[in-house]
Design an enzyme around this catalytic site. Structure first.
Site, PDB file in Angstrom:
ATOM      1  N   HIS A  47     -26.950 -22.809  -0.271  1.00  0.00           N
ATOM      2  CA  HIS A  47     -26.810 -23.370   1.071  1.00  0.00           C
ATOM      3  C   HIS A  47     -26.719 -24.891   1.059  1.00  0.00           C
ATOM      4  O   HIS A  47     -26.536 -25.495   2.121  1.00  0.00           O
ATOM      5  CB  HIS A  47     -27.982 -22.936   1.948  1.00  0.00           C
ATOM      6  CG  HIS A  47     -27.979 -21.472   2.263  1.00  0.00           C
ATOM      7  ND1 HIS A  47     -26.887 -20.832   2.793  1.00  0.00           N
ATOM      8  CD2 HIS A  47     -28.938 -20.526   2.101  1.00  0.00           C
ATOM      9  CE1 HIS A  47     -27.162 -19.541   2.955  1.00  0.00           C
ATOM     10  NE2 HIS A  47     -28.396 -19.336   2.544  1.00  0.00           N
ATOM     11  N   GLU A 151     -35.303 -10.801  -0.234  1.00  0.00           N
ATOM     12  CA  GLU A 151     -35.134 -11.298   1.128  1.00  0.00           C
ATOM     13  C   GLU A 151     -34.445 -10.299   2.050  1.00  0.00           C
ATOM     14  O   GLU A 151     -33.935 -10.680   3.110  1.00  0.00           O
ATOM     15  CB  GLU A 151     -34.357 -12.631   1.112  1.00  0.00           C
ATOM     16  CG  GLU A 151     -33.140 -12.647   0.215  1.00  0.00           C
ATOM     17  CD  GLU A 151     -32.563 -14.037   0.025  1.00  0.00           C
ATOM     18  OE1 GLU A 151     -32.889 -14.953   0.809  1.00  0.00           O
ATOM     19  OE2 GLU A 151     -31.766 -14.214  -0.915  1.00  0.00           O
ATOM     20  N   ASP A 177     -34.593 -15.191   5.665  1.00  0.00           N
ATOM     21  CA  ASP A 177     -33.716 -14.028   5.571  1.00  0.00           C
ATOM     22  C   ASP A 177     -34.516 -12.734   5.584  1.00  0.00           C
ATOM     23  O   ASP A 177     -34.064 -11.726   6.135  1.00  0.00           O
ATOM     24  CB  ASP A 177     -32.854 -14.110   4.313  1.00  0.00           C
ATOM     25  CG  ASP A 177     -31.642 -15.005   4.503  1.00  0.00           C
ATOM     26  OD1 ASP A 177     -30.969 -14.880   5.537  1.00  0.00           O
ATOM     27  OD2 ASP A 177     -31.377 -15.832   3.626  1.00  0.00           O
TER      28      ASP A 177
END
Length: 263
Positions: A47, A151, A177
């Site tokens: 990310h 996650e 998540d």
């Protein structure tokens, strides 16, 4: 990285290691985080804004600052995990690992034969460790860590199988998540009680399986909670947030100082 002062041994001992998290693709910031007291810095290629070249610079900058070097790879990019290990990452984190098969492929990508399938060329890793390549070869499988991110509900359902992978060193919980998956997309609640309960159960299973447990924490209170749950690799502090918070504070200071001033 020496035989008595390496990240792997610290984490396997259960000693908490706090890592900063870098997404801004500014290697000097990674170095500043290391010099500022973080025991480790994680370079985020999932990310974050890093690519391979800038991540290599950030790993070297982190080493220069005196901290351990961790990298998170994009989803499914096991080849990049091996390349980053070559460039000096001591720990690789792989997101969205949902099965034993995915965990095995990832873990084997950062281990040399006979444990794994990693290809040989660790010139930069050995250099950053202050070792010869032969000295690095002798310790690489034990001291280059693979952590699978847990996650999703699928990952929780497969957790026992994931933890059974001998090549895998541990798991790393992504609570944002995870909460999204647990709520079936209804909302994010990384700091909620339901998420904390699942995180604690994951850590308990990991530790009992002889694996490292890591987690991303959103505040200092969650760090304290994570240590109590048995996590040893704990993230707290993102460079993007540091910069944003400093900008907000500077603006507040200016507004307070100039409030009521004639124009």
């Amino acid at each position: 990285m020496t035989e008595t002062n390496n990240l792997a041994d610290k984490l396997r001992s259960g000693k908490p290691v706090i890592t900063g998290w870098s997404v801004l693709c500014v290697p000097m910031i990674a170095e500043m985080m290391a010099r500022g007291g973080y025991e480790a810095v994680t370079i985020d290629l999932q990310h974050g804004m890093y690519d391979f070249a800038s991540a290599c610079e950030a790993l070297a900058a982190t080493a220069l600052g005196g901290a351990h070097r961790i990298a998170r790879v994009p989803v499914g990019d096991n080849a990049l995990a091996g390349r980053l290990a070559d460039m000096g990452a001591e720990c690789l984190i792989a997101p969205m690992i949902n099965s034993k098969e995915e965990a095995t492929r990832f873990a084997r990508a950062v281990k040399y034969p006979p444990v794994g399938d990693r290809s040989w060329s660790p010139f930069r890793a050995a250099m950053l460790n202050g070792q010869t390549q032969e000295a690095y070869r002798q310790i690489a499988n034990a001291q280059t860590l693979s952590l699978a991110m847990i996650e999703t509900q699928d990952a929780i359902d497969a957790l026992d199988e994931i933890l059974s992978v001998p090549e895998l060193d541990g798991v790393f919980v992504g609570p944002s998540d995870l909460s999204l998956s647990l709520s079936n997309g209804a909302g994010l609640d990384p700091n909620g009680e339901a998420t904390a309960k699942v995180c604690a159960a994951i850590a308990d299973k990991a530790v009992k399986a002889g694996k490292i447990a890591g987690v991303f924490c959103m505040n200092a209170g969650k760090v304290r909670e994570a240590i109590g749950q048995g996590f040893s690799l704990i993230t707290h502090g993102i460079d993007r947030s540091f910069v944003g918070d400093a900008i907000d504070e500077a603006q507040r200071e200016v507004e307070e100082a100039t409030s009521g001033s004639p124009r």
